[in-house]
Design an enzyme around this catalytic site. Structure first.
Site, PDB file in Angstrom:
ATOM      1  N   LYS A 183     -18.780   1.506  -3.464  1.00 36.75           N
ATOM      2  CA  LYS A 183     -17.504   1.716  -3.909  1.00 36.75           C
ATOM      3  C   LYS A 183     -16.863   0.420  -4.277  1.00 36.75           C
ATOM      4  O   LYS A 183     -16.368  -0.500  -3.465  1.00 36.75           O
ATOM      5  CB  LYS A 183     -16.496   2.510  -2.850  1.00 36.75           C
ATOM      6  CG  LYS A 183     -15.182   2.714  -3.355  1.00 36.75           C
ATOM      7  CD  LYS A 183     -14.389   3.547  -2.307  1.00 36.75           C
ATOM      8  CE  LYS A 183     -12.797   3.561  -2.831  1.00 36.75           C
ATOM      9  NZ  LYS A 183     -12.020   4.430  -1.782  1.00 36.75           N
ATOM     10  N   ASP A 189      -6.580  -0.097  -5.106  1.00 34.69           N
ATOM     11  CA  ASP A 189      -6.226   1.370  -4.895  1.00 34.69           C
ATOM     12  C   ASP A 189      -4.553   1.522  -4.710  1.00 34.69           C
ATOM     13  O   ASP A 189      -4.065   1.435  -3.721  1.00 34.69           O
ATOM     14  CB  ASP A 189      -7.009   1.913  -3.883  1.00 34.69           C
ATOM     15  CG  ASP A 189      -6.835   3.422  -3.621  1.00 34.69           C
ATOM     16  OD1 ASP A 189      -6.216   3.939  -4.525  1.00 34.69           O
ATOM     17  OD2 ASP A 189      -7.370   4.036  -2.601  1.00 34.69           O
ATOM     18  N   LYS A 216       0.427   5.495  -3.211  1.00 36.50           N
ATOM     19  CA  LYS A 216       0.471   5.282  -1.729  1.00 36.50           C
ATOM     20  C   LYS A 216       1.903   4.622  -1.509  1.00 36.50           C
ATOM     21  O   LYS A 216       2.548   3.966  -2.437  1.00 36.50           O
ATOM     22  CB  LYS A 216      -0.530   4.181  -1.425  1.00 36.50           C
ATOM     23  CG  LYS A 216      -1.797   4.466  -1.318  1.00 36.50           C
ATOM     24  CD  LYS A 216      -2.848   3.505  -0.993  1.00 36.50           C
ATOM     25  CE  LYS A 216      -4.217   3.867  -1.115  1.00 36.50           C
ATOM     26  NZ  LYS A 216      -4.569   4.785  -0.114  1.00 36.50           N
ATOM     27  N   ASP A 224     -10.567  -2.579  -1.409  1.00 39.41           N
ATOM     28  CA  ASP A 224     -11.261  -1.107  -1.534  1.00 39.41           C
ATOM     29  C   ASP A 224     -12.553  -1.475  -2.486  1.00 39.41           C
ATOM     30  O   ASP A 224     -12.882  -0.242  -2.748  1.00 39.41           O
ATOM     31  CB  ASP A 224     -10.275  -0.240  -2.404  1.00 39.41           C
ATOM     32  CG  ASP A 224     -10.416   1.107  -1.829  1.00 39.41           C
ATOM     33  OD1 ASP A 224     -11.217   1.470  -0.983  1.00 39.41           O
ATOM     34  OD2 ASP A 224      -9.708   2.109  -2.664  1.00 39.41           O
ATOM     35  N   ASP A 233      -5.426   9.890  -4.925  1.00 40.62           N
ATOM     36  CA  ASP A 233      -5.604   8.693  -4.061  1.00 40.62           C
ATOM     37  C   ASP A 233      -7.039   8.836  -3.378  1.00 40.62           C
ATOM     38  O   ASP A 233      -7.574   7.919  -2.680  1.00 40.62           O
ATOM     39  CB  ASP A 233      -4.344   8.705  -2.905  1.00 40.62           C
ATOM     40  CG  ASP A 233      -4.770   7.284  -2.168  1.00 40.62           C
ATOM     41  OD1 ASP A 233      -5.436   6.307  -2.488  1.00 40.62           O
ATOM     42  OD2 ASP A 233      -4.022   7.107  -1.160  1.00 40.62           O
ATOM     43  N   GLU A 292      -9.810   8.694  -4.765  1.00 50.02           N
ATOM     44  CA  GLU A 292     -10.530   8.364  -5.850  1.00 50.02           C
ATOM     45  C   GLU A 292     -11.935   7.718  -5.731  1.00 50.02           C
ATOM     46  O   GLU A 292     -12.872   7.989  -6.583  1.00 50.02           O
ATOM     47  CB  GLU A 292      -9.557   7.315  -6.742  1.00 50.02           C
ATOM     48  CG  GLU A 292      -9.921   5.656  -6.271  1.00 50.02           C
ATOM     49  CD  GLU A 292      -9.602   5.663  -4.658  1.00 50.02           C
ATOM     50  OE1 GLU A 292      -8.838   6.225  -4.269  1.00 50.02           O
ATOM     51  OE2 GLU A 292      -9.915   4.606  -4.060  1.00 50.02           O
ATOM     52  N   ARG A 346     -14.423   8.886  -3.887  1.00 47.35           N
ATOM     53  CA  ARG A 346     -15.517   9.805  -4.114  1.00 47.35           C
ATOM     54  C   ARG A 346     -15.619  10.375  -5.430  1.00 47.35           C
ATOM     55  O   ARG A 346     -16.678  10.701  -5.787  1.00 47.35           O
ATOM     56  CB  ARG A 346     -15.112  11.190  -3.248  1.00 47.35           C
ATOM     57  CG  ARG A 346     -13.887  11.799  -3.438  1.00 47.35           C
ATOM     58  CD  ARG A 346     -13.404  12.579  -2.448  1.00 47.35           C
ATOM     59  NE  ARG A 346     -12.529  11.895  -1.231  1.00 47.35           N
ATOM     60  CZ  ARG A 346     -12.093  12.396  -0.174  1.00 47.35           C
ATOM     61  NH1 ARG A 346     -11.892  13.667  -0.151  1.00 47.35           N
ATOM     62  NH2 ARG A 346     -11.544  11.620   0.603  1.00 47.35           N
TER      63      ARG A 346
HETATM   64  N1  BES Z   1      -9.057   3.585  -0.163  1.00 46.78           N
HETATM   65  C1  BES Z   1      -8.407   4.563   0.737  1.00 46.78           C
HETATM   66  C2  BES Z   1      -8.934   4.555   1.957  1.00 46.78           C
HETATM   67  C3  BES Z   1      -8.859   3.548   3.067  1.00 46.78           C
HETATM   68  C4  BES Z   1      -7.579   3.578   3.627  1.00 46.78           C
HETATM   69  C5  BES Z   1      -9.470   2.350   3.182  1.00 46.78           C
HETATM   70  C6  BES Z   1      -7.121   2.409   4.539  1.00 46.78           C
HETATM   71  C7  BES Z   1      -9.267   1.562   3.946  1.00 46.78           C
HETATM   72  C8  BES Z   1      -8.143   1.456   4.689  1.00 46.78           C
HETATM   73  C9  BES Z   1      -9.072   5.872  -0.111  1.00 46.78           C
HETATM   74  O1  BES Z   1      -9.134   5.873  -1.440  1.00 46.78           O
HETATM   75  C10 BES Z   1      -7.928   6.900   0.189  1.00 46.78           C
HETATM   76  O2  BES Z   1      -6.819   6.551  -0.224  1.00 46.78           O
HETATM   77  N2  BES Z   1      -8.037   7.773   0.894  1.00 46.78           N
HETATM   78  C11 BES Z   1      -7.257   9.059   1.137  1.00 46.78           C
HETATM   79  C12 BES Z   1      -7.923  10.176   0.952  1.00 46.78           C
HETATM   80  C13 BES Z   1      -6.837  11.466   1.019  1.00 46.78           C
HETATM   81  C14 BES Z   1      -5.822  11.291  -0.144  1.00 46.78           C
HETATM   82  C15 BES Z   1      -7.715  12.515   1.060  1.00 46.78           C
HETATM   83  C16 BES Z   1      -6.710   8.697   2.571  1.00 46.78           C
HETATM   84  O3  BES Z   1      -7.623   8.387   3.434  1.00 46.78           O
HETATM   85  O4  BES Z   1      -5.706   8.922   3.035  1.00 46.78           O
HETATM   86 ZN    ZN Z   2      -9.555   3.996  -2.254  1.00 45.70          ZN
HETATM   87 ZN    ZN Z   3      -7.320   5.976  -2.591  1.00 44.26          ZN
END
Ligand code: BES
Ligand code: ZN
Ligand code: ZN
Length: 490
Positions: free
Chosen positions: A260, A265, A272, A283, A342, A344, A346
């Site tokens: 990824k 992000d 966020k 990220d 967010d 993104e 996947r």
């Molecule tokens: N990049 C984030 C996940 C992340 C969080 C990585 C903290 C490293 C540290 C990912 O893209 C994300 O934002 N995921 C969301 C998914 C949710 C919206 C279903 C999350 O984990 O809150």
């Molecule tokens: Zn992310």
């Molecule tokens: Zn994200």
């Protein structure tokens, strides 16, 4: 730093600091016995005065006329020392070296034939602990840049060409880990998807690895619609990178690794909160790991075909940004409703997993800072692992143990498949609020066809806000050593 291995006793190597692993109540392969009598007497006296008992991680520094001696506990009294304890002991040695600004450091590996297996982990721990990201510091803390010479000493150690090869092998791995750490620590405004593409070209140039970059029109033609949808809110064009290494002699397997590469992000329109955005330059840690592995593979030349794939985009909120409710049609025909921009990672990985599957490898391993849920569940030291093939998952966990990278398996539970069923499209990109790491993996599974697959969620261990013995704060390069150990096992 000049690194060498010698079968001289440490007492015969001039040094400012001698790092000596000590097992509980024991002498760690005889490392203490290899010190000069002067040093040994000073150590014995000090151990007695302070009542030092070696326990894992407990250290004792002793000043002697022949240099400082640092005893570092490595746990159970066992002649076969645990590699991870040795890495951490050497890292403690590196911190002590900074304390006294040592110019010459000797790592005492112990005596006898078995001591040779202590060499690589000690070197690895010491070098990885030396890493710092100083590019944007106008004045370097204390001007200490590490020792000029690092010697691993112990009577009976293998020397000559074999030792040279061992040093080279270790530094190839540590170089690639530090290279990945630099990429993760770099600011997002510099390390755009195009920058990652240039970096891929850079590390493959002059090697036998082929490197291909798809951007702009090519992404459209190839229906890389996940990368395009996420990039739509950014001024930076997305990129898909494919690197192909083919062994010269024999090919024992074909392994695909997928990273990824979200270079920042922000969350997109599902923005966020500020606090959660602070470290989102991390990220692309999965992409950095893939680049690190490919860089090392070029030098290590394993007998496996290795294909590295990176799906890269910047997740921003520009006027063209994708909106919650939009639907993406993937290359393999799957349609996905984007309910949260967010989620993104996947979305872009869907594209890369399609292409990786089409290339028909024996297995696919992806690395992604995918879910905050995984960080909550397993914390900063342990990655989540999910997959469709227990043997592959177990093998990665095993290689991880060997190199000191921890994984914990979560179930790829089809019970939750309905959490990502959409009323508008085939699937949706968020679940029902629970089991976030599992539903993210279930989403990815829709893009893996007829291939053994393991997904490594490195949201925790990919980046450390607080440092650990040989992973200073910031990017860690997590996953690279596991994958190299796996690739070299064929
Ligand atoms: N990049 C984030 C996940 C992340 C969080 C990585 C903290 C490293 C540290 C990912 O893209 C994300 O934002 N995921 C969301 C998914 C949710 C919206 C279903 C999350 O984990 O809150
Ligand atoms: Zn992310
Ligand atoms: Zn994200």
């Amino acid at each position: 730093m000049k690194i060498s291995i010698t079968d001289k006793k440490p007492e015969d190597v001039k040094s400012d600091l001698f790092v000596v692993p000590v097992a509980d109540g024991g002498e760690a392969g005889g490392a203490v016995r290899e010190l000069s009598s002067g040093m040994r007497n000073a150590v014995a006296a000090r151990v007695k005065t302070v009542g030092y008992k070696a326990a894992a991680g407990k250290s004792l520094s002793v000043q002697t006329a022949d240099g400082d001696v640092l005893l570092v506990g490595v746990g159970a009294d066992d002649t076969e020392l645990d590699a991870e304890k040795l890495r951490r002991a050497a890292a403690t040695g590196r911190a002590a070296a900074r304390g006294v600004k040592a110019k010459a450091v000797t790592l005492c590996a112990g005596a006898g034939a078995k001591a040779s297996r202590n060499v690589a982990p000690m070197l690895e721990g010491f070098i990885l602990a030396s890493y710092r990201f100083t590019k944007y510091r106008s004045n370097d803390d204390d001007g200490y840049d590490g020792p000029k010479t690092l010697t691993v000493a112990g009577s009976g150690l293998v020397t000559g060409a074999q030792a040279k090869a061992e040093v080279e092998h270790t530094t190839t791995i540590t170089d690639s880990v530090c290279f990945a750490r630099d990429l993760v620590n770099e600011m997002s405004t510099v390390k755009t998807p195009s920058f990652l593409a240039r970096t891929a070209r850079g590390i493959t140039r002059g090697t036998t690895i082929k490197c291909e970059v798809w951007q702009g029109e090519r992404l459209e033609r190839e229906k890389m619609n996940g990368i395009l949808a996420v990039s739509a809110g950014s001024d930076e064009p997305g990129a898909f990178i494919r690197m192909i290494y083919k062994p010269k002699r024999r090919t024992k397997a074909k392994v695909a690794i997928v990273g990824k590469g979200i270079t920042f992000d922000s969350g997109g329109l599902s923005l966020k909160p500020a606090k959660f955005m602070e470290w989102m330059k991390q990220d692309m840690a999965g992409a950095a790991a893939v680049l690190g592995v490919m860089k090392a593979v070029a030098a290590l030349e394993p007998d496996v075909e290795v294909r590295g794939y990176i799906a890269s985009a910047e997740n921003m909120t520009g006027g063209g940004a994708q909106k919650p409710g939009d639907v993406i049609t993937y290359r393999n025909g799957t349609t996905a409703e984007v309910l949260n921009t967010d989620a993104e990672g996947r979305l872009v990985l869907g594209d890369a997993l399609c292409v990786a599957s089409e290339d028909k490898p024996d297995c696919i391993i992806d690395l992604a800072t995918l879910t905050g849920a995984c960080l909550v569940a397993l914390g900063p030291r342990i990655a989540g692992i999910l997959g469709n093939d227990p043997e592959l998952v177990d093998s990665i966990i095993k290689h991880g143990k060997g190199v000191g990278e921890a994984y914990w398996e979560l179930p790829l539970a089809e019970e939750y498949e309905d959490h990502i069923r959409s009323s508008t499209a085939d699937i949706q990109n968020v679940g029902a609020g629970s089991a976030g790491t599992i539903t993210a993996a279930l989403f990815l599974q829709h893009f893996v066809t007829d291939t053994k697959w393991a997904h490594l969620d490195i949201a925790g261990p990919g980046f450390h806000e607080k440092g650990f013995p040989y992973t200073p704060r910031g990017g860690t390069g997590f996953g690279i050593r596991t994958l190299l150990s796996y690739l070299e096992s064929f």
